[in-house]
Design a protein around this motif. Structure first.
Motif, short mmCIF file in Angstrom:
data_model
loop_
_atom_site.label_atom_id
_atom_site.label_comp_id
_atom_site.label_asym_id
_atom_site.label_seq_id
_atom_site.Cartn_x
_atom_site.Cartn_y
_atom_site.Cartn_z
N ALA A 102 17.16 -31.42 -2.29
CA ALA A 102 17.27 -32.49 -1.30
C ALA A 102 16.67 -33.80 -1.80
CB ALA A 102 16.56 -32.07 -0.01
N ASP A 103 17.39 -34.88 -1.61
CA ASP A 103 16.90 -36.24 -1.91
C ASP A 103 16.74 -36.53 -3.40
OD1 ASP A 103 16.72 -36.61 0.78
OD2 ASP A 103 14.57 -36.16 0.88
N LEU A 104 17.10 -35.62 -4.25
CA LEU A 104 16.90 -35.87 -5.67
C LEU A 104 18.18 -36.41 -6.30
CD1 LEU A 104 14.98 -32.61 -6.66
CD2 LEU A 104 14.02 -34.91 -6.47
N TYR A 105 18.04 -37.48 -7.06
CA TYR A 105 19.17 -38.01 -7.82
C TYR A 105 19.22 -37.21 -9.12
CZ TYR A 105 21.79 -41.51 -10.59
OH TYR A 105 22.69 -42.15 -11.40
N GLN A 106 20.38 -36.66 -9.43
CA GLN A 106 20.51 -35.80 -10.63
C GLN A 106 21.57 -36.39 -11.55
OE1 GLN A 106 20.94 -31.56 -9.85
NE2 GLN A 106 19.93 -31.77 -7.87
N PRO A 107 21.21 -37.44 -12.31
CA PRO A 107 22.25 -38.15 -13.07
C PRO A 107 22.78 -37.40 -14.29
CG PRO A 107 20.11 -39.11 -13.54
CD PRO A 107 19.88 -38.07 -12.48
N LEU A 108 21.98 -36.50 -14.89
CA LEU A 108 22.41 -35.93 -16.17
C LEU A 108 22.13 -34.44 -16.29
CD1 LEU A 108 20.80 -38.55 -18.61
CD2 LEU A 108 23.21 -38.49 -17.92
N ASP A 109 23.14 -33.71 -16.77
CA ASP A 109 22.89 -32.36 -17.28
C ASP A 109 22.52 -32.56 -18.74
OD1 ASP A 109 22.90 -29.84 -18.32
OD2 ASP A 109 24.87 -29.27 -17.53
N LEU A 110 21.29 -32.25 -19.10
CA LEU A 110 20.79 -32.54 -20.46
C LEU A 110 21.22 -31.49 -21.48
CD1 LEU A 110 17.22 -33.69 -19.38
CD2 LEU A 110 19.13 -35.17 -20.06
N ASN A 111 21.80 -30.41 -20.98
CA ASN A 111 22.31 -29.35 -21.86
C ASN A 111 21.21 -28.75 -22.74
OD1 ASN A 111 24.58 -27.83 -22.30
ND2 ASN A 111 25.23 -28.99 -24.10
N ILE A 112 19.99 -28.68 -22.21
CA ILE A 112 18.87 -28.06 -22.94
C ILE A 112 18.36 -26.85 -22.16
CG2 ILE A 112 18.12 -30.18 -24.10
CD1 ILE A 112 15.85 -30.34 -21.97
N ALA A 113 17.51 -26.06 -22.83
CA ALA A 113 16.91 -24.86 -22.22
C ALA A 113 17.99 -24.00 -21.58
CB ALA A 113 15.82 -25.26 -21.21
N LYS A 114 19.04 -23.75 -22.36
CA LYS A 114 20.18 -23.02 -21.81
C LYS A 114 19.92 -21.51 -21.75
CE LYS A 114 24.25 -24.52 -23.35
NZ LYS A 114 25.22 -25.15 -24.30
N CYS A 115 20.35 -20.92 -20.66
CA CYS A 115 20.28 -19.47 -20.51
C CYS A 115 21.25 -19.11 -19.39
CB CYS A 115 18.86 -19.01 -20.19
SG CYS A 115 18.15 -19.78 -18.75
N ARG A 116 21.21 -17.88 -18.93
CA ARG A 116 22.09 -17.53 -17.82
C ARG A 116 21.33 -16.66 -16.83
NH1 ARG A 116 23.03 -14.75 -22.32
NH2 ARG A 116 23.32 -12.50 -22.16
N MET A 117 21.78 -16.70 -15.59
CA MET A 117 21.17 -15.83 -14.60
C MET A 117 22.10 -14.65 -14.38
SD MET A 117 19.57 -16.69 -10.90
CE MET A 117 18.79 -18.13 -11.52
N CYS A 118 21.52 -13.47 -14.37
CA CYS A 118 22.38 -12.30 -14.22
C CYS A 118 21.73 -11.21 -13.38
CB CYS A 118 22.75 -11.76 -15.60
SG CYS A 118 21.40 -10.94 -16.40
#
Ligand code: PRP
Length: 217
Positions: free
Chosen positions: A85-101
């Motif tokens: 909520a209320d957060l501006y999220q301008p960029l996916d930095l494509n770092i610290a990548k992993c997956r949730m499973c």
């Protein structure tokens, strides 16, 4: 509250900090201390108008939401749980990548349990994401909130399954667990306090632009 007129950037130790260093460098920002060796929670940088605050990953959206940090870097997993909520999220930095499973002990027939509509117990730190996932499958599950080491839960009878982040898969393998469902691809995003973006636009925008230009595919 102390008044710092520059940029306060919230980061967590570990992969996010390490993988943010090249992005910071692209913006001409170099931390003067390493959070792995310093116990300070506010770290200076080579730029007197930029400081870093080192916090738990799950707290980053809260610091930015309240403006205690102007910007932060947080995983999509953490942002979903926070609500964003209320957060501006301008960029996916494509770092610290992993997956949730979803993972279960080798030998547990997850598909059969799903087919017969069994009510399974799932341990996770990611209650919101897990709830949405199982609801979308029409499954009834009992969620147990944990704060870490989720892989232990099925081994000692606390849960039938876990929802957790997987990177190399090493922790699952070491504990005799297998992935049975992919829920979400996770990477870290830049989040910005909306008021800061207006009030400190001339300071923040060049950093956002430099980060944008340094994102690796
Ligand atoms: C994360 C995650 C897994 C592990 C996955 O834990 O929760 O336990 O990393 O990494 P792998 O697939 O490369 O083995 P983290 O070390 O962040 O600690 P946590 O248990 O406190 O979440």
């Amino acid at each position: 509250m102390t008044e710092f007129g520059g940029i306060t950037l919230a980061l967590s130790k570990g992969r996010i900090f390490e993988e943010t260093l090249p992005l910071l460098a692209a913006a001409g920002i170099v931390p003067t201390e390493d959070p792995e060796t310093s116990r300070k929670l506010i770290l200076a940088t080579n730029r007197p108008d930029v400081r870093l605050v080192i916090i738990r990953a799950t707290d980053t959206p809260t610091y930015v939401q309240y403006g205690a940090a102007d910007m932060g870097i947080a995983g999509k997993d953490v942002l979903i749980e926070h609500g964003g909520a209320d957060l501006y999220q301008p960029l996916d930095l494509n770092i610290a990548k992993c997956r949730m499973c979803v993972a279960v002990p080798r030998g547990f027939d997850y598909e059969a349990a799903v087919r017969r509509g069994a009510r399974i117990r799932v341990a996770t730190k990611y209650i919101q994401t897990a709830r949405d996932h199982f609801a979308s499958k029409g499954m009834h599950v009992d969620l147990i909130k944990l704060y870490g080491s989720m892989e232990l839960a099925p081994l000692v009878g606390l849960a039938d399954a876990i929802v957790d982040l997987v990177s190399s898969g090493g922790t699952l393998r070491a504990n005799g667990l297998v992935e049975v469902e992919d829920i979400l691809a996770v990477s870290s995003r830049l989040i910005v306090n909306q008021a800061s973006l207006k009030l400190k636009h001339d300071l923040l925008q060049p950093v956002i632009d430099a980060f944008a230009g340094a994102i690796k595919p």
